[in-house]
Design an enzyme around this catalytic site. Structure first.
Site, PDB file in Angstrom:
ATOM      1  N   ASP A 154       0.861  -1.183   0.000  1.00 50.76           N
ATOM      2  CA  ASP A 154       0.000   0.000   0.000  1.00 50.76           C
ATOM      3  C   ASP A 154       0.898   1.234   0.000  1.00 50.76           C
ATOM      4  O   ASP A 154       1.371   1.678   1.033  1.00 50.76           O
ATOM      5  CB  ASP A 154      -0.916  -0.018   1.228  1.00 50.76           C
ATOM      6  CG  ASP A 154      -2.010   1.022   1.135  1.00 50.76           C
ATOM      7  OD1 ASP A 154      -2.087   1.725   0.110  1.00 50.76           O
ATOM      8  OD2 ASP A 154      -2.800   1.131   2.086  1.00 50.76           O
ATOM      9  N   ALA A 155       1.141   1.763  -1.203  1.00 48.63           N
ATOM     10  CA  ALA A 155       2.052   2.893  -1.365  1.00 48.63           C
ATOM     11  C   ALA A 155       1.357   4.119  -1.949  1.00 48.63           C
ATOM     12  O   ALA A 155       1.808   5.235  -1.749  1.00 48.63           O
ATOM     13  CB  ALA A 155       3.224   2.496  -2.261  1.00 48.63           C
ATOM     14  N   LYS A 156       0.273   3.901  -2.700  1.00 46.77           N
ATOM     15  CA  LYS A 156      -0.513   4.990  -3.313  1.00 46.77           C
ATOM     16  C   LYS A 156       0.377   5.957  -4.094  1.00 46.77           C
ATOM     17  O   LYS A 156       0.226   7.167  -4.022  1.00 46.77           O
ATOM     18  CB  LYS A 156      -1.331   5.730  -2.254  1.00 46.77           C
ATOM     19  CG  LYS A 156      -2.342   4.839  -1.522  1.00 46.77           C
ATOM     20  CD  LYS A 156      -3.166   5.640  -0.529  1.00 46.77           C
ATOM     21  CE  LYS A 156      -4.204   4.765   0.145  1.00 46.77           C
ATOM     22  NZ  LYS A 156      -3.607   3.823   1.111  1.00 46.77           N
ATOM     23  N   ARG A 157       1.296   5.398  -4.879  1.00 51.37           N
ATOM     24  CA  ARG A 157       2.210   6.218  -5.654  1.00 51.37           C
ATOM     25  C   ARG A 157       1.485   6.893  -6.816  1.00 51.37           C
ATOM     26  O   ARG A 157       0.525   6.354  -7.365  1.00 51.37           O
ATOM     27  CB  ARG A 157       3.352   5.367  -6.213  1.00 51.37           C
ATOM     28  CG  ARG A 157       4.196   4.638  -5.173  1.00 51.37           C
ATOM     29  CD  ARG A 157       4.815   5.563  -4.156  1.00 51.37           C
ATOM     30  NE  ARG A 157       5.906   4.916  -3.425  1.00 51.37           N
ATOM     31  CZ  ARG A 157       6.411   5.359  -2.310  1.00 51.37           C
ATOM     32  NH1 ARG A 157       5.931   6.460  -1.762  1.00 51.37           N
ATOM     33  NH2 ARG A 157       7.415   4.734  -1.712  1.00 51.37           N
ATOM     34  N   THR A 189      -0.654  -0.316  -4.702  1.00 48.51           N
ATOM     35  CA  THR A 189      -1.699   0.686  -4.897  1.00 48.51           C
ATOM     36  C   THR A 189      -1.087   1.931  -5.528  1.00 48.51           C
ATOM     37  O   THR A 189       0.012   2.355  -5.167  1.00 48.51           O
ATOM     38  CB  THR A 189      -2.387   1.060  -3.574  1.00 48.51           C
ATOM     39  OG1 THR A 189      -1.410   1.555  -2.646  1.00 48.51           O
ATOM     40  CG2 THR A 189      -3.103  -0.146  -2.975  1.00 48.51           C
TER      41      THR A 189
END
Length: 281
Positions: free
Chosen positions: A95-98, A122
């Site tokens: 879960d990094a939401k880059r 993510t």
């Protein structure tokens, strides 16, 4: 094995739609771990989460910020390796939401898939398709794109109406359409849709068909589990990864913390499966 194949097998073999987050918060760690160094405490805590909840989950989701804030990225890497070695049938979602331009996104993709060896990551779609394409170059890896997030502030942007030709729709629905019908070149994409918005889950499901949905927001965030199940499942009773983090991993701060998280995961799995059964009747 591709991410989608691994996830599909985990749904079946584990009889679970539960995804458990691995979010080590220094201020919430169980008492027995508080005398250790941050690195040792994070590893022992993460290992306990993995081993205690593995029988009850379809995926794990470590959140990179909890590790990076304490210069503990190597611990995250070790935990993903540990999960792959001990529970290879359970996919790990970083879960990094880059979200950045293509050249930078290529480095983030290498970080997720080469350094950490995550099965999926993510990402944020705000900068458009070329910012997502570097992740799609890893053809067997999952790319899970933010669509309708569980936080209240998501409405500030995601619910704005956009006009596409003669059609007007909320931005999150446009994202769902793009991902499902234009961006999913590898067949390994999924979407993030929050349990706090079951009507939007239903709308996204109608747009994307059987594409998997990662659904945060139950437990500590107060999402309606029954409404989530009703809105999100595919016709075969799968199609979702329902994430719970704090409600499970911080079920106890005492010596029984590992047993408590095991019990919380088992209880959540049973609740989800009971609701699946009711929906199928």
């Amino acid at each position: 094995m591709t991410f989608i194949n691994q996830l599909t097998l985990a749904w079946q073999s584990q009889n679970s739609l539960l995804c458990v987050g691995i979010d080590p918060d220094v201020g919430k760690l169980p008492t027995p771990l508080r005398g250790l160094s941050t690195e040792d405490a994070f590893f022992q805590f993460g290992k306990a989460i993995i081993d205690a909840t593995a029988p009850h989950v379809c995926s794990f989701k470590p959140q990179i910020a909890y590790f990076a804030a304490h210069s503990a990225e190597d611990v995250l890497q070790d935990l993903i390796t540990y999960s792959h070695e001990q529970h290879p049938h359970i996919p790990v979602i970083l879960d990094a939401k880059r979200g950045d331009i293509g050249s930078t996104a290529a480095q983030y993709a290498a970080e997720a898939f080469r350094r950490y060896r995550a099965d999926a990551v993510t990402v944020n779609p705000y900068m458009g398709r070329d910012s997502v394409e570097p992740y799609l170059e890893y053809a067997e890896k999952g790319v899970i794109i933010l669509c309708r997030t569980s936080n209240a502030g998501g409405s500030d942007v995601q619910f704005l109406n956009v006009q596409i030709g003669n059609e007007v729709k909320p931005l999150y629905q446009h994202i769902a359409q793009l991902v499902a019908h234009e961006w999913n070149s590898t067949g390994q994409c999924a979407l993030v849709v929050g349990a706090t918005y079951p009507d939007e889950i239903r709308a996204v499901r109608s747009i994307v068909g059987d594409m998997p949905l990662l659904i945060p927001g139950i437990g500590a965030q107060g999402g309606d589990l029954a409404a989530t199940i009703d809105a999100g499942l595919c016709s075969d009773g799968t199609g979702v990864m329902i994430n719970s983090s704090r409600a499970i991993i911080y079920a106890s701060s005492g010596d029984d913390y590992q047993n408590a998280m095991r019990q919380a995961a088992a209880d959540t799995q049973r609740q989800i499966n009971a609701l699946r059964g009711q929906r199928g009747q």
